[in-house]
Motif scaffolding. Sequence first.
Motif, PDB file in Angstrom:
ATOM      1  N   LEU C   1       0.836  -1.200   0.000  1.00 29.51           N
ATOM      2  CA  LEU C   1       0.000   0.000   0.000  1.00 29.51           C
ATOM      3  C   LEU C   1       0.869   1.247   0.000  1.00 29.51           C
ATOM      4  O   LEU C   1       1.490   1.573   0.999  1.00 29.51           O
ATOM      5  CB  LEU C   1      -0.901   0.007   1.239  1.00 29.51           C
ATOM      6  N   GLY C   2       0.894   1.915  -1.132  1.00 27.37           N
ATOM      7  CA  GLY C   2       1.624   3.167  -1.186  1.00 27.37           C
ATOM      8  C   GLY C   2       3.125   3.011  -1.270  1.00 27.37           C
ATOM      9  O   GLY C   2       3.837   3.985  -1.249  1.00 27.37           O
ATOM     10  N   ILE C   3       3.626   1.792  -1.297  1.00 26.86           N
ATOM     11  CA  ILE C   3       5.069   1.665  -1.307  1.00 26.86           C
ATOM     12  C   ILE C   3       5.642   1.293  -2.673  1.00 26.86           C
ATOM     13  O   ILE C   3       6.830   1.170  -2.829  1.00 26.86           O
ATOM     14  CB  ILE C   3       5.576   0.690  -0.223  1.00 26.86           C
ATOM     15  N   THR C   4       4.765   1.107  -3.660  1.00 24.74           N
ATOM     16  CA  THR C   4       5.297   0.975  -5.020  1.00 24.74           C
ATOM     17  C   THR C   4       5.350   2.353  -5.660  1.00 24.74           C
ATOM     18  O   THR C   4       4.634   3.266  -5.265  1.00 24.74           O
ATOM     19  CB  THR C   4       4.417   0.057  -5.896  1.00 24.74           C
ATOM     20  N   VAL C   5       6.208   2.490  -6.637  1.00 26.69           N
ATOM     21  CA  VAL C   5       6.414   3.777  -7.292  1.00 26.69           C
ATOM     22  C   VAL C   5       5.442   3.933  -8.453  1.00 26.69           C
ATOM     23  O   VAL C   5       5.237   3.006  -9.218  1.00 26.69           O
ATOM     24  CB  VAL C   5       7.868   3.873  -7.793  1.00 26.69           C
ATOM     25  N   LYS C   6       4.861   5.094  -8.565  1.00 21.85           N
ATOM     26  CA  LYS C   6       3.995   5.376  -9.705  1.00 21.85           C
ATOM     27  C   LYS C   6       4.519   6.601 -10.433  1.00 21.85           C
ATOM     28  O   LYS C   6       5.060   7.503  -9.810  1.00 21.85           O
ATOM     29  CB  LYS C   6       2.562   5.644  -9.227  1.00 21.85           C
ATOM     30  N   PRO C   7       4.348   6.644 -11.750  1.00 23.23           N
ATOM     31  CA  PRO C   7       4.836   7.818 -12.483  1.00 23.23           C
ATOM     32  C   PRO C   7       4.031   9.062 -12.124  1.00 23.23           C
ATOM     33  O   PRO C   7       2.823   8.974 -11.888  1.00 23.23           O
ATOM     34  CB  PRO C   7       4.604   7.423 -13.953  1.00 23.23           C
ATOM     35  N   ILE C   8       4.705  10.188 -12.077  1.00 26.77           N
ATOM     36  CA  ILE C   8       4.006  11.457 -11.854  1.00 26.77           C
ATOM     37  C   ILE C   8       4.102  12.343 -13.101  1.00 26.77           C
ATOM     38  O   ILE C   8       3.474  13.375 -13.178  1.00 26.77           O
ATOM     39  CB  ILE C   8       4.549  12.217 -10.622  1.00 26.77           C
ATOM     40  N   VAL C   9       4.930  11.896 -14.044  1.00 25.75           N
ATOM     41  CA  VAL C   9       5.164  12.684 -15.255  1.00 25.75           C
ATOM     42  C   VAL C   9       4.982  11.784 -16.477  1.00 25.75           C
ATOM     43  O   VAL C   9       5.417  10.633 -16.464  1.00 25.75           O
ATOM     44  CB  VAL C   9       6.597  13.258 -15.240  1.00 25.75           C
ATOM     45  N   VAL C  10       4.324  12.290 -17.504  1.00 21.77           N
ATOM     46  CA  VAL C  10       4.228  11.586 -18.782  1.00 21.77           C
ATOM     47  C   VAL C  10       4.593  12.570 -19.888  1.00 21.77           C
ATOM     48  O   VAL C  10       4.070  13.695 -19.906  1.00 21.77           O
ATOM     49  CB  VAL C  10       2.804  11.030 -19.004  1.00 21.77           C
ATOM     50  N   ASN C  11       5.490  12.162 -20.756  1.00 18.83           N
ATOM     51  CA  ASN C  11       5.942  13.050 -21.842  1.00 18.83           C
ATOM     52  C   ASN C  11       6.415  14.409 -21.315  1.00 18.83           C
ATOM     53  O   ASN C  11       6.041  15.464 -21.847  1.00 18.83           O
ATOM     54  CB  ASN C  11       4.834  13.283 -22.868  1.00 18.83           C
TER      55      ASN C  11
END
Lengths: 304, 304, 304
Positions: C1-11
């Motif tokens: 929960l909440g400890i995997t990384v997710k992208p915050i930027v695309v292109n």
Amino acid sequence: LGITVKPIVVNDRYINPELGKYHARLRTLSRSCQDIKEKFGATTDGIYYLTTANGVMYQSFCDMTTAGGGWTLVASVHENNIHGKCTLGDRWSSQQGSDPKRPDGEGTWANTITFGSAEGATSDDYKNPGYYDILAEDVSVWHVPNGAQLQNWTSDSILRYHTETKFLSNSGGNLYYLFKKYPVRFGIGECSKDTGPTSPVVYDTGDKHSTKTLYGPSVRDQFEPGFITFRVFNEEKAAMAICSGIKPIRCHTEHYCIGGGGHFPEKAPQCGDFTGFDSDSYGSNTGKRASKELTEAAVLIFYR
Amino acid sequence: LGITVKPIVVNDRYINPELGKYHARLRTLSRSCQDIKEKFGATTDGIYYLTTANGVMYQSFCDMTTAGGGWTLVASVHENNIHGKCTLGDRWSSQQGSDPKRPDGEGTWANTITFGSAEGATSDDYKNPGYYDILAEDVSVWHVPNGAQLQNWTSDSILRYHTETKFLSNSGGNLYYLFKKYPVRFGIGECSKDTGPTSPVVYDTGDKHSTKTLYGPSVRDQFEPGFITFRVFNEEKAAMAICSGIKPIRCHTEHYCIGGGGHFPEKAPQCGDFTGFDSDSYGSNTGKRASKELTEAAVLIFYR
Amino acid sequence: LGITVKPIVVNDRYINPELGKYHARLRTLSRSCQDIKEKFGATTDGIYYLTTANGVMYQSFCDMTTAGGGWTLVASVHENNIHGKCTLGDRWSSQQGSDPKRPDGEGTWANTITFGSAEGATSDDYKNPGYYDILAEDVSVWHVPNGAQLQNWTSDSILRYHTETKFLSNSGGNLYYLFKKYPVRFGIGECSKDTGPTSPVVYDTGDKHSTKTLYGPSVRDQFEPGFITFRVFNEEKAAMAICSGIKPIRCHTEHYCIGGGGHFPEKAPQCGDFTGFDSDSYGSNTGKRASKELTEAAVLIFYR
């Protein structure tokens, strides 16, 4: 010192899980809980990050489940001392006594002062930047017993309801603008011709009957339950901010409306965040006296 | 505007060193200073980032050096006006006078209200979310002269000690739960049969003798130094929260214990954060009167 | 929960524009607005992130345009109740009445207590960590009508000026150190031989003439406009902190200086953040009485 870069992630996992949780919260940073729900699909009640138009960041509680979710907690009205009549802690009326020279009292309903914290909202008054910054359509109100912990608010509430009429749209989009339009100020209006907006409500906990019984028996014929009403005056031209769960049909509003301006002329002490709920015999729920349950519960206000 | 990405690092170094320092602090975000020490090996006293279980973020001071370190500053009890008896600023007793109708006074010891700041902890009362959120075993207490700057707290302290008995484990893990179990409430108990937990302490600055001399000469035979004691009642059933550095053996606890409920019945004014330390002649350290050093020092409370 | 990384930027674009704006603000994190201007070339007035030497982060308003910009808002002195003489809200004088036993009053001018918020600075007293942390050379002062919203402060101001003499360099670099050197304390000095630093000012809104007319007609010959003066005593040895826009040449400073220690001996009530501006007839701008404009405007203090 501290200016070289260190990894925070290994194999796509945060080395520090608390940092991972923080980043997850930060990713949904928005102007309102409604935005967080709509843009990021959040469905869990809890603490989220919010920002004002100016870029002031703060944290508050989002109700993501009631009636579709997206409700931002922006304020709580907490009575810290029902015996203290416009004394310290009466931030939603006056903290310096009943005084005709201060007709607006603290002015809290229509200014940008903030205080308190979300986790302390049932133990103290609370007002965050969302109160004046978020543009919303409806309100939700929870009466939560004093001292209840955040994770128990929903289940502990004695009364919960929300509007669906989008009435805020006609008053600038939030209570800050609504109360600029309808000032909570002693002496500028009369009961009942100068009453502010009112809206029917949809119940989430409780109903019309249970709403009625929270107030004193002898005043239950002075209002109609199933509504929320803003800015009313009583017979002595004292102004009150919110009549929670009801629409007054008579003028002794100090027994069933909360918040206020800075002056309540009547001799019997009524000035305070919970005005004359006690009527000199606190919590007895006889005569005009509101119930102990209602008097000892904070009033949490949400926008959507 | 602001939605394109810009580099913050060049050649593995932060372009903005202040941002680098901020990120370094953020990397150790934890529930307590003890976690920061254990998980990240922090050994420097200073300001760190903390988070509650609900995800409320805050900053506080960590003592990373005393007796192994890992101590989180969660509160300070500061007397802003020894002549004001339960007036504004007496947040750890009552800010609205001595009043039997408000037996808990402000209720601060057992609620989730927060106030003040770490850097202001010697100039004002302080209470952060760690007070109710952190689960700990021991406490550490520092008496730091009013106005001392954070970087000088350790050297300026007139008294510092900590417990090693893990006594908090038996009372819910922190003072919030301890004082729910042992309410700081006027009239609900008697001296000395209803005294709350007590624990021996290990001194870090000062000793049993210096502890004794901080209190009034004529009350020094009324307690045993080398302890910390929680929730005591005096002869008039007034409740006090902490007897710092001592275990009372008599019942005039208002002269050597601090914090309180909302009512102190005795005529001589005793109500306040520092109760009856002054005994009508502030700081003289004669008779029952505590020393000027003690009276003009904030009481900083740490968990580990 | 909440400890995997997710992208915050695309292109190269933020998925969440609010997060992008937040990161843009954070990139310029600095000790002062002057640093933000010099190191990052910021030219827009608004809310920025700041940090103390200890690493305490906060947000405040930067004036990036006046006279070259780089001004950090560190405080506002707001009179919440001109009729309340050293009552609640008089944080820059005394909140517990006029009392010779508390000669420093709240001590706010020379301690590290913080309160309020930038967005609320015209509705409440405000003091952020920059007040004691930033090392600066000059001050800027804005008199902004109560309740004005941040985006309108510049245009709404009735008086704005700044110093260019670098006078703060001789007093430790900010008002915290200046007032440690020149305490705002009743009884420790005399008018006018113990007056603190004074500096000529450069006007940004208004001029010497308009400054003069803000104060009462019968006291306009008691000061010289075009200056700012710190720590003065009146005839009764009451201390005041700031004479805004003027240099006193007589000793009835309670009618044209603000802030104060904890005691004002004269019978006519003068104790308060705005001292004796009202002189028993608030806002009339006759006799000694200051104008309504001045009395109902918050005094915002900036460093550079």
